[in-house]
Design a protein around this motif. Sequence first.
Motif, PDB file in Angstrom:
ATOM      1  N   ASP A  96       0.855  -1.188   0.000  1.00  0.00           N
ATOM      2  CA  ASP A  96       0.000   0.000   0.000  1.00  0.00           C
ATOM      3  C   ASP A  96       0.895   1.243   0.000  1.00  0.00           C
ATOM      4  OD1 ASP A  96      -1.880   1.965   0.297  1.00  0.00           O
ATOM      5  OD2 ASP A  96      -2.814   1.110   2.092  1.00  0.00           O
ATOM      6  N   SER A  97       0.726   2.054  -0.992  1.00  0.00           N
ATOM      7  CA  SER A  97       1.539   3.264  -1.111  1.00  0.00           C
ATOM      8  C   SER A  97       0.985   4.443  -0.326  1.00  0.00           C
ATOM      9  CB  SER A  97       1.685   3.662  -2.585  1.00  0.00           C
ATOM     10  OG  SER A  97       0.415   3.894  -3.162  1.00  0.00           O
ATOM     11  N   SER A  98      -0.221   4.300   0.172  1.00  0.00           N
ATOM     12  CA  SER A  98      -0.846   5.405   0.925  1.00  0.00           C
ATOM     13  C   SER A  98      -1.466   4.887   2.225  1.00  0.00           C
ATOM     14  CB  SER A  98      -1.913   6.101   0.077  1.00  0.00           C
ATOM     15  OG  SER A  98      -1.361   6.602  -1.124  1.00  0.00           O
ATOM     16  N   PRO A  99      -0.673   4.416   3.151  1.00  0.00           N
ATOM     17  CA  PRO A  99      -1.232   3.933   4.419  1.00  0.00           C
ATOM     18  C   PRO A  99      -1.832   5.094   5.212  1.00  0.00           C
ATOM     19  CG  PRO A  99       1.143   4.078   4.561  1.00  0.00           C
ATOM     20  CD  PRO A  99       0.793   4.371   3.137  1.00  0.00           C
ATOM     21  N   VAL A 100      -2.752   4.778   6.066  1.00  0.00           N
ATOM     22  CA  VAL A 100      -3.434   5.789   6.895  1.00  0.00           C
ATOM     23  C   VAL A 100      -2.877   5.715   8.314  1.00  0.00           C
ATOM     24  CG1 VAL A 100      -5.626   6.572   7.849  1.00  0.00           C
ATOM     25  CG2 VAL A 100      -5.515   5.671   5.499  1.00  0.00           C
ATOM     26  N   ASN A 101      -2.335   6.833   8.797  1.00  0.00           N
ATOM     27  CA  ASN A 101      -1.834   6.945  10.168  1.00  0.00           C
ATOM     28  C   ASN A 101      -2.639   7.997  10.918  1.00  0.00           C
ATOM     29  OD1 ASN A 101       0.860   5.309  10.457  1.00  0.00           O
ATOM     30  ND2 ASN A 101       1.024   6.334   8.463  1.00  0.00           N
TER      31      ASN A 101
END
Length: 313
Positions: A161-166
């Motif tokens: 995943d190139s856009s993980p959510v933190n």
Amino acid sequence: MTERPEGAPAQPQPQDQPSATPPGQPGPAHPQPAAQPHTPTQAQLPALPSAYPYPSPQSPAGFGPPAASLPTQHNPYGQPQPGGYPPAGYPPAPAAPGSGGAGRAVLWAVLGAVLASAAWAGGVFLLGRDDKADLRGYEAKSELCREVEHSSFDDEYPEEDSSPVNQSLEHEALDQSYCSLSLKKSSTSTLSDAYFSVELELHKKTDPGPEFTARWAEYDQRYDDYEVERVSGFGDEAYLVTEDTTSGGDSSGSRSATLAVRDGWVTYEMSWSAYASSYDDDAASLPEVAEVTDWLKTDTTATLENLKEIDGV
């Protein structure tokens, strides 16, 4: 008897001698000796002539005006004042000799109550100090996804995943970190094939133990499709919650698994979920729940170790 000559004036009759006894009162049979001089009392004061024709009921022997009464002296120890004894303005009388035992008993009772209250307050104070947050060395992180281990899932979902959510939260009562990843089988996948998340909470004011147990041990009360299993080897307590609504070759349904861990005052969750529709309507291509639970256990062990070594938020 000598006859009075005719024309002679009549002789006066003897008159009664004045009596010291008031009219209507019997006189003494014999004269009384003179009394010795003494100070007259109020009752013995001589009666004054009355200006009224009739005797006053308060006059001695029925003659003269009422005897003048002496002014009443105020006696502070006389009749009790309204409100009970002692009268207002006077302190209570000291205890009689020999009655100090009751006073000492009351004093000891009061002192005992004071000491007990002080001991209770001190105990609460000490307990409050001892009830310190037990964080076991864990620290929250604003970029939690960087610390999460998910290599057990890489064979099934090799696309990163190139856009993980933190997400993160820092407060004097709670620190929280959250990571969400979209799992894909290939780069050609337009939608996520599965969903993966990790959440870490550091409870700094209250012990999360009772609520953690209530939430996860009884998770199957929420839905009939969930199964709960307590597992060992993770912190103080850990629960594995799974769900499988697929049946054989049906083209619909979902599968999910969550491993929840409490270690001291730190709570942790790693979750995975997938839907049949994301596999071209083929539920048979979904990983088995038992296989996924093994991945969760392995990656949870590695992730918890990482979270003890990282810097704080």
